[in-house]
Design a protein around this motif. Sequence first.
Motif, PDB file in Angstrom:
ATOM      1  N   ILE A 118      38.356  41.811  46.443  1.00 37.66           N
ATOM      2  CA  ILE A 118      37.222  42.250  45.619  1.00 37.66           C
ATOM      3  C   ILE A 118      36.377  41.040  45.226  1.00 37.66           C
ATOM      4  CG2 ILE A 118      36.564  43.237  43.383  1.00 37.66           C
ATOM      5  CD1 ILE A 118      38.935  45.160  43.722  1.00 37.66           C
ATOM      6  N   SER A 119      37.018  39.942  44.854  1.00 38.29           N
ATOM      7  CA  SER A 119      36.303  38.723  44.494  1.00 38.29           C
ATOM      8  C   SER A 119      35.437  38.241  45.659  1.00 38.29           C
ATOM      9  CB  SER A 119      37.307  37.638  44.089  1.00 38.29           C
ATOM     10  OG  SER A 119      36.647  36.436  43.827  1.00 38.29           O
ATOM     11  N   TYR A 160      31.946  50.530  32.407  1.00 39.95           N
ATOM     12  CA  TYR A 160      33.387  50.324  32.319  1.00 39.95           C
ATOM     13  C   TYR A 160      33.941  51.590  31.677  1.00 39.95           C
ATOM     14  CZ  TYR A 160      37.841  48.860  30.336  1.00 39.95           C
ATOM     15  OH  TYR A 160      39.158  48.792  29.985  1.00 39.95           O
ATOM     16  N   ALA A 161      34.944  52.195  32.306  1.00 39.95           N
ATOM     17  CA  ALA A 161      35.454  53.461  31.790  1.00 39.95           C
ATOM     18  C   ALA A 161      36.963  53.549  31.944  1.00 39.95           C
ATOM     19  CB  ALA A 161      34.798  54.630  32.534  1.00 39.95           C
ATOM     20  N   GLU A 168      38.215  51.809  35.205  1.00 40.36           N
ATOM     21  CA  GLU A 168      37.266  51.771  36.314  1.00 40.36           C
ATOM     22  C   GLU A 168      36.053  50.953  35.931  1.00 40.36           C
ATOM     23  OE1 GLU A 168      36.057  55.744  37.240  1.00 40.36           O
ATOM     24  OE2 GLU A 168      38.063  56.404  37.764  1.00 40.36           O
ATOM     25  N   ILE A 169      35.462  50.317  36.919  1.00 39.98           N
ATOM     26  CA  ILE A 169      34.168  49.660  36.762  1.00 39.98           C
ATOM     27  C   ILE A 169      33.259  50.240  37.833  1.00 39.98           C
ATOM     28  CG2 ILE A 169      32.890  47.507  37.015  1.00 39.98           C
ATOM     29  CD1 ILE A 169      35.332  46.036  35.945  1.00 39.98           C
TER      30      ILE A 169
END
Length: 189
Positions: A118-119, A160-161, A168-169
């Motif tokens: 991901i990064s 953001y949730a 989750e983002i």
Amino acid sequence: MKVGAVSLWLLLVLSERPMYGYEVIRELEKRFSGYWKPKTGTIYPAIQKLEQNGLVTSHIDFPDELPDRKHYALTDKGHEELSQSMIYWTKMSEVLENYREVHESIARHKAQTDGKEISKTLAELGSGFKDGRIDLSKLFPVEKNVTIRPTDPLKFKFLYAKENQKLEIHMEVEWLPKESPPAAKAESS
């Protein structure tokens, strides 16, 4: 809007001819080709509500050697409600179809991965925004090479949730594409 989806289907079926309850259920099953199998616990209360609202009327037949059957038919008020509901549902369908067409080209990617990957993806994405050119094939598995060119000004939305014990983002970047200059017209001699 007074009529929900189940009631609308009941009105549609009964607008063709009077039917008894079981016949209505079989007709709906046939029309939905098995994708929806209406249950008596859904259909009979919905028909009863339509009857209470004056949209459907009923009468009981007492055929020889067969069980009694309650037949349902649309009233004039039912036909009017069906007409109004069809206008509403047609408009809703148009809105959904327009939304689908507008978003038809959305490419979605979801995969199991790790923080390093991901990064790397976010760094590549950031570099693409900086350079003004993002090659999606470097970021995600796509069928063909797709390059997008984000233009300023950009809108950035970050969410953001926490849902169902998962965090989750979601990120969204939006821009208007620059119009290409019109092609030069060839002069004829």
